[in-house]
Design a protein around this motif. Sequence first.
Motif, mmCIF file in Angstrom:
data_model
loop_
_atom_site.group_PDB
_atom_site.id
_atom_site.type_symbol
_atom_site.label_atom_id
_atom_site.label_comp_id
_atom_site.label_asym_id
_atom_site.label_seq_id
_atom_site.Cartn_x
_atom_site.Cartn_y
_atom_site.Cartn_z
ATOM 1 N N LEU A 1 25.050 -65.050 23.175
ATOM 2 C CA LEU A 1 25.502 -63.729 23.609
ATOM 3 C C LEU A 1 25.094 -62.692 22.558
ATOM 4 O O LEU A 1 25.881 -61.816 22.200
ATOM 5 C CB LEU A 1 27.015 -63.713 23.831
ATOM 6 N N THR A 2 23.890 -62.795 22.086
ATOM 7 C CA THR A 2 23.397 -61.905 21.038
ATOM 8 C C THR A 2 23.087 -60.519 21.610
ATOM 9 O O THR A 2 22.979 -60.332 22.826
ATOM 10 C CB THR A 2 22.124 -62.478 20.409
ATOM 11 N N SER A 3 22.910 -59.571 20.709
ATOM 12 C CA SER A 3 22.562 -58.208 21.136
ATOM 13 C C SER A 3 21.230 -58.187 21.872
ATOM 14 O O SER A 3 21.062 -57.451 22.855
ATOM 15 C CB SER A 3 22.506 -57.286 19.920
ATOM 16 N N ALA A 4 20.283 -58.985 21.410
ATOM 17 C CA ALA A 4 18.973 -59.010 22.067
ATOM 18 C C ALA A 4 19.083 -59.545 23.488
ATOM 19 O O ALA A 4 18.449 -59.032 24.417
ATOM 20 C CB ALA A 4 18.005 -59.872 21.255
ATOM 21 N N THR B 1 36.061 -54.546 18.725
ATOM 22 C CA THR B 1 35.880 -53.690 17.552
ATOM 23 C C THR B 1 34.569 -52.915 17.601
ATOM 24 O O THR B 1 34.200 -52.259 16.626
ATOM 25 C CB THR B 1 35.924 -54.533 16.262
ATOM 26 N N GLY B 2 33.853 -53.005 18.710
ATOM 27 C CA GLY B 2 32.656 -52.193 18.867
ATOM 28 C C GLY B 2 31.347 -52.884 18.553
ATOM 29 O O GLY B 2 30.319 -52.216 18.377
ATOM 30 N N LEU B 3 31.351 -54.207 18.503
ATOM 31 C CA LEU B 3 30.127 -54.941 18.171
ATOM 32 C C LEU B 3 28.996 -54.590 19.128
ATOM 33 O O LEU B 3 27.871 -54.310 18.712
ATOM 34 C CB LEU B 3 30.406 -56.450 18.199
ATOM 35 N N GLN B 4 29.296 -54.571 20.429
ATOM 36 C CA GLN B 4 28.281 -54.196 21.413
ATOM 37 C C GLN B 4 28.182 -52.678 21.574
ATOM 38 O O GLN B 4 27.089 -52.134 21.780
ATOM 39 C CB GLN B 4 28.576 -54.837 22.776
ATOM 40 N N VAL C 1 31.839 -58.294 27.968
ATOM 41 C CA VAL C 1 31.430 -59.471 27.198
ATOM 42 C C VAL C 1 32.684 -60.180 26.703
ATOM 43 O O VAL C 1 33.456 -59.618 25.930
ATOM 44 C CB VAL C 1 30.512 -59.077 26.030
ATOM 45 N N THR C 2 32.905 -61.382 27.173
ATOM 46 C CA THR C 2 34.094 -62.206 26.892
ATOM 47 C C THR C 2 35.384 -61.415 27.129
ATOM 48 O O THR C 2 36.327 -61.531 26.353
ATOM 49 C CB THR C 2 34.072 -62.786 25.460
ATOM 50 N N ALA C 3 35.414 -60.627 28.171
ATOM 51 C CA ALA C 3 36.592 -59.805 28.467
ATOM 52 C C ALA C 3 37.167 -60.063 29.846
ATOM 53 O O ALA C 3 38.385 -59.949 30.042
ATOM 54 C CB ALA C 3 36.251 -58.321 28.327
ATOM 55 N N LEU C 4 36.338 -60.403 30.822
ATOM 56 C CA LEU C 4 36.830 -60.530 32.196
ATOM 57 C C LEU C 4 37.915 -61.590 32.321
ATOM 58 O O LEU C 4 38.911 -61.396 33.019
ATOM 59 C CB LEU C 4 35.667 -60.855 33.141
ATOM 60 N N GLY C 5 37.761 -62.709 31.632
ATOM 61 C CA GLY C 5 38.751 -63.783 31.710
ATOM 62 C C GLY C 5 40.075 -63.448 31.063
ATOM 63 O O GLY C 5 41.074 -64.143 31.287
ATOM 64 N N GLU C 6 40.113 -62.388 30.261
ATOM 65 C CA GLU C 6 41.363 -61.979 29.616
ATOM 66 C C GLU C 6 42.166 -61.029 30.493
ATOM 67 O O GLU C 6 43.299 -60.674 30.146
ATOM 68 C CB GLU C 6 41.060 -61.304 28.276
#
Length: 220
Positions: free
Chosen positions: A49-52, A73-76, A138-143
Amino acid sequence: MGSAVLTAPRLRWACALSAAAAAGAWWFGDKAPYPYAQRSLLELPLPFLTSARLDAVLTPSPGERILEVGPGTGLQSLHIAPQLGPHGQLDILDIQPEMLRHVMHRAGQRAVPNIVPTHADARELPFDDDTFDAMYLVTALGEIPEPQRVLDEAVRVLTPAGRLVVGEFFDRHWIPFGPLHRLADAAGLHLSTRSGSTLAYLARFQPCARSQRSLRGPES
């Protein structure tokens, strides 16, 4: 030898039990939404799940308006927003205001002016129809409880040619690709591309033709 000294087999068992206990604490302590107090863990890049890879699936372009749900925290956020240019905008939405403040503080430090925060529930997006060129989680829908409602809202706020990108990684809130595909189909979204395996993937969906969705009628 004294009884306090562990033999090799006992040492291996002790290590295995310690590892299992640590894994159990991580698994059952993984709460949704991800608590702000543990935000440092959100800075760790996830394999596949990298930025690239996100760039390749999301394809952000200058001038677009994009919505990120669950920015952490704003990584993406801090990677995508500059690609939209001075005439583009990245909206970030989270149910935790602390996360939004954290991202905006970092954006100010890095002179990234085109990020706009919104404190809201992703199941009831406070935006007009056909607002966004793209939306990603990104890794949010399941939460989020009731992910079907989130996808339904995504279809509403995306333009007819818009795109939705969902990234998932194996954890307690992980949504395998198969169930996600069924949820997307029920929302009127069709798969256009996918990168990775079911344990760690990025999938891009696009709204089906409005005329086709209207024939479905209201959900029972």
